[in-house]
Enzyme design. Structure first.
Site: not given
Ligand SMILES: *Cc1c(COP(=O)(O)O)cnc(C)c1O
Length: 393
Positions: A59, A112, A209
């Protein structure tokens, strides 16, 4: 325009490779292990205290995730870089680290959708004052900065109408008022635009992306000034939005071809934008590489390439979109962007589905707008596909 001294392809292949002798992995391995064992307790303690390099728990850090961060640090020419499970995790962790009750953030309206929700829904709940400005009214943005600005948050080019925001101009004003400047560089990637060179303090990406580029892994990246990135890292360790080693491997693999892919996306998008611009079956084209784009001059100044994203509007209403999309053979009707394969999505169905027609109109989004994420297919095939689709309408 292109600055070959940036050596992206070289950095993408070499920045993460450890120095040293002996046998080395040419393709870095995927470390699935959640935890890392130490025989020597003193060594374990030193790693835990940050006195020597190493990994303890995935983590916090992981030996597959770190090479990705080092690669993006090199591509962004940044002091530090960390990664996240998604782009929204990068954005929300950064905003929730830097903005505390009583602070004020200035941002553009065309961020966004998820980012916009943070500003409209979650920041006010935390007693953070939000000033959302007209994306292209730079004077209004400057005036809002002068009223108080802990963070200036920008994104450029924007979704879905490809507005281009002047990073250098606004960063200068924000710094005069001791604001921290954050830029979402997802559409451009470091190959086309480097916000840190233009004055930003931090740059965020949805690695889902272009950075990954193959529609098969999600991730987020934050690069920039070390003192700020370290603060966000501390929050992320606790918040838990760490990137998985598998996804890190996929994104690292994607980065190896980032420069090649972006060059192709740039060239093809320019050709397609010009073709659509001259097509009688198209009402308007939105692409920063077109000379009549309202921000073409800013784009020429701050970008090395205009990117693979464009949108266009058909004459008529949404029915025309419904007719055109099934006629296209070389594009997936799908959300998201930045893949090797061409993706089309009407904002009416994707990013702006929850808004009313009036709200979309107020944002300058025609009902018949189609966002087209140009893939790396042969551009003649894409042009012929669009031409035959449009001519039948
Ligand atoms: C997709 C996207 C995001 C969010 O990224 P996820 O990986 O989907 O969480 C943020 N900013 C921009 C510009 C995006 O396109």
């Amino acid at each position: 325009m292109a600055d070959s001294s940036r050596r992206f392809a070289t950095l993408a292949l070499w920045a993460a490779h450890p120095e040293g002798s002996g046998e080395k992995d040419v393709a870095l391995p995927i470390h699935h292990s959640v935890n890392f064992a130490y025989e020597d307790v003193d060594e374990w303690l030193d790693v835990a205290l940050g006195k020597r390099p190493g990994h303890i728990y995935s983590r916090n850090t992981n030996p597959t995730v770190r090479p990705l961060e080092l690669t993006m640090r090199a591509l962004d020419d940044a002091e530090e870089c960390i990664s996240f499970s998604t782009g929204m995790a990068a954005i929300s962790n950064t905003l929730f680290t830097l903005l505390v009750p009583g602070d004020r953030v200035v941002a553009i309206k065309d961020t966004y959708g998820g980012t916009n929700k943070i500003f409209l829904e979650f920041m006010p709940r935390n007693n953070v004052e939000v000033a959302l400005c007209d994306t292209l009214d730079f004077e209004e943005i400057e005036a809002e900065i002068r009223k108080g600005c802990k963070v200036l948050y920008l994104e450029t080019p924007t979704n879905p109408t490809l507005k281009v925001v002047d990073i250098e101009r606004l960063a200068r004003v924000a710094h005069e008022h001791r604001g921290i400047v954050i830029v979402d560089n997802t559409f451009a990637t470091p190959v086309n635009q480097r916000p840190l060179e233009l004055g930003a303090d931090l740059v965020v990406y949805s690695a889902t992306k272009y950075l990954n580029g193959h529609s098969d892994a999600m991730g987020g990246i934050l690069s920039g000034a070390k003192d700020l990135v370290d603060q966000v890292f501390h929050y992320r360790e606790i918040n838990g939005a760490a990137l998985h080693a598998n996804s890190a491997y996929m994104i690292l693999r994607g980065l190896k071809t980032l420069e090649l892919r972006i060059q192709r996306h740039n060239e093809s998008a320019q050709r397609i934008a010009e073709f659509l611009h001259d097509h009688e079956g198209v009402e308007a084209v939105y692409y920063p590489g077109l000379p009549d784009h309202p921000n073409h001059d800013i784009a020429r100044r701050q970008m090395d390439g205009f990117g693979g994203m464009l949108s266009f509007a058909l004459p008529g209403d949404f029915d025309q979109v419904k007719k055109l999309l099934p006629r296209l053979h070389y594009s997936h009707n799908a959300a998201s962007l930045g893949s090797v394969a061409t993706l089309v999505g009407p904002p009416r169905v994707t990013s702006h589905v929850e808004l009313s027609m009036e709200e979309r109109r107020a944002m300058g989004i025609p009902e018949s707008l189609i966002r087209y994420s140009v893939g790396i297919e042969n551009v003649e095939d894409l042009l012929a596909d669009l031409d035959s689709g449009l001519s039948g309408l």
